[in-house]
Design a protein around this motif. Sequence first.
Motif, PDB file in Angstrom:
ATOM      1  N   VAL A 185      30.325  -8.824  27.792  1.00 47.60           N
ATOM      2  CA  VAL A 185      29.151 -11.117  26.496  1.00 47.60           C
ATOM      3  C   VAL A 185      29.126 -11.841  26.843  1.00 47.60           C
ATOM      4  O   VAL A 185      30.545 -12.370  27.448  1.00 47.60           O
ATOM      5  N   ILE A 196      29.027  -6.800  17.443  1.00 44.72           N
ATOM      6  CA  ILE A 196      29.153  -5.762  19.029  1.00 44.72           C
ATOM      7  C   ILE A 196      30.836  -4.883  19.498  1.00 44.72           C
ATOM      8  O   ILE A 196      30.436  -3.776  19.652  1.00 44.72           O
ATOM      9  N   GLU A 197      31.356  -5.853  19.032  1.00 49.33           N
ATOM     10  CA  GLU A 197      33.035  -5.146  19.301  1.00 49.33           C
ATOM     11  C   GLU A 197      33.362  -3.882  18.392  1.00 49.33           C
ATOM     12  O   GLU A 197      33.990  -3.144  18.913  1.00 49.33           O
ATOM     13  N   LEU A 256      30.922  -0.987  19.406  1.00 52.29           N
ATOM     14  CA  LEU A 256      31.785  -0.782  21.085  1.00 52.29           C
ATOM     15  C   LEU A 256      33.531   0.094  20.688  1.00 52.29           C
ATOM     16  O   LEU A 256      33.877   1.125  21.306  1.00 52.29           O
ATOM     17  N   ILE A 279      36.027  -5.575  24.334  1.00 55.10           N
ATOM     18  CA  ILE A 279      34.594  -6.433  25.328  1.00 55.10           C
ATOM     19  C   ILE A 279      35.345  -7.148  26.410  1.00 55.10           C
ATOM     20  O   ILE A 279      36.527  -8.035  25.758  1.00 55.10           O
ATOM     21  N   LYS A 305      25.021  -5.318  15.708  1.00 48.72           N
ATOM     22  CA  LYS A 305      24.824  -3.845  15.648  1.00 48.72           C
ATOM     23  C   LYS A 305      24.473  -3.317  17.011  1.00 48.72           C
ATOM     24  O   LYS A 305      24.392  -2.528  17.390  1.00 48.72           O
ATOM     25  N   ALA A 355      24.668  -3.502  20.391  1.00 51.38           N
ATOM     26  CA  ALA A 355      25.809  -2.491  20.739  1.00 51.38           C
ATOM     27  C   ALA A 355      24.864  -1.063  21.521  1.00 51.38           C
ATOM     28  O   ALA A 355      25.102  -0.506  21.802  1.00 51.38           O
ATOM     29  N   GLU A 356      24.493  -0.391  20.292  1.00 46.93           N
ATOM     30  CA  GLU A 356      23.614   0.442  19.747  1.00 46.93           C
ATOM     31  C   GLU A 356      22.898   0.877  21.116  1.00 46.93           C
ATOM     32  O   GLU A 356      22.230   1.947  21.558  1.00 46.93           O
TER      33      GLU A 356
END
Length: 354
Positions: free
Chosen positions: A80, A97-98, A101, A108, A315, A318-319
Amino acid sequence: MCKRLSKYRKKLGTKKKTTIKDIANVLGITPSAVSRALSNHSRISDKTKIAVRQVAENLNYQPNHLATALRTGKSNLVGVIIPRNNSSFFSSVVENIEKVLNKEGYNIIITQSYESYEKECNNIDSLLYTQVDGVIASMANETKDLSFYEKIKSKGVPLVLFDRGEDDLNVDYVGIDDYLSSFNVVEHLYAQNCRRIAHIAGFSHTRIYENRIKGYRDALKKFDLPIEESLIIESNLSMEDGREVMKQLLDLPEMPDAVFAAGDYAALGALQVLLENDIKVPEEIALVGFSNESFTYYGKPAITSINQHSEKIGKLAAEAFLNRIKNPTKKVSLNKINLKAELIVRASSNKIKK
């Protein structure tokens, strides 16, 4: 096993690192069985998995992600890249994000460009060397040359951009409608009887700041307000930049009656200069920022700003990566998401209180 473990602890006293082979020797099993146990392979019994993890912990085993990636082609690491982590916007994006994931078994690696193109290039090289499974990034303000991002794509590594991205790269992107957000800021200031609106802009070579400048200009046209180039000043949008640009604006023959900064740190710097010069905010000069940093609602006056929905951006970014990694051979259409941002009106621009 306890005697063997004690023996290995003494033996490892002079050794730099514990290996999978060391764990295998303690348990009397093969290194491949240890490797499968550590990766939670379905063919390894729960009893063996527990034993392997206990020994690994006792021997301070640290997995070699690079070796794993070279052996399996998968590191379960995602790089990232952010401009800086002292921003509540970027820290919130990274946090989300974390969260997404981690649930899928990924960790990350966070790197910061500090708005430097050179630093960003070094970050990309380091992440590719580490064999990351993907990169999620927001570009540095200095970045004009996209070759290092093209390098990520050429390696077959999924790339997702958020907040700051370029259409030329042809990758998944998550952000907000910067044009509309900027237009709405000017519309709000016009409704507050502001007629000479300055813009502390980001660098126009970056798409989001180009769109913010365009939204600002088009809104001025809509309300028949003159577009004066002396009122549009590009910068890195740091707090110091905000201070310096505000001083320039105050030195003009005719001061603005409102300032729209394309970043909250620049808005904070501008506010400091206004208060130091005993200029009433918003009565004499109204002020609006961008990003809804935490300090915007604690100061006096609180700063009007744009909420960029950092949680959603994190979110969705990350998706988008997961969608790519789960469909390596399937052609997945590009995901370009532009969320509608929210203008949060506070005291710094609220001249006409309803």
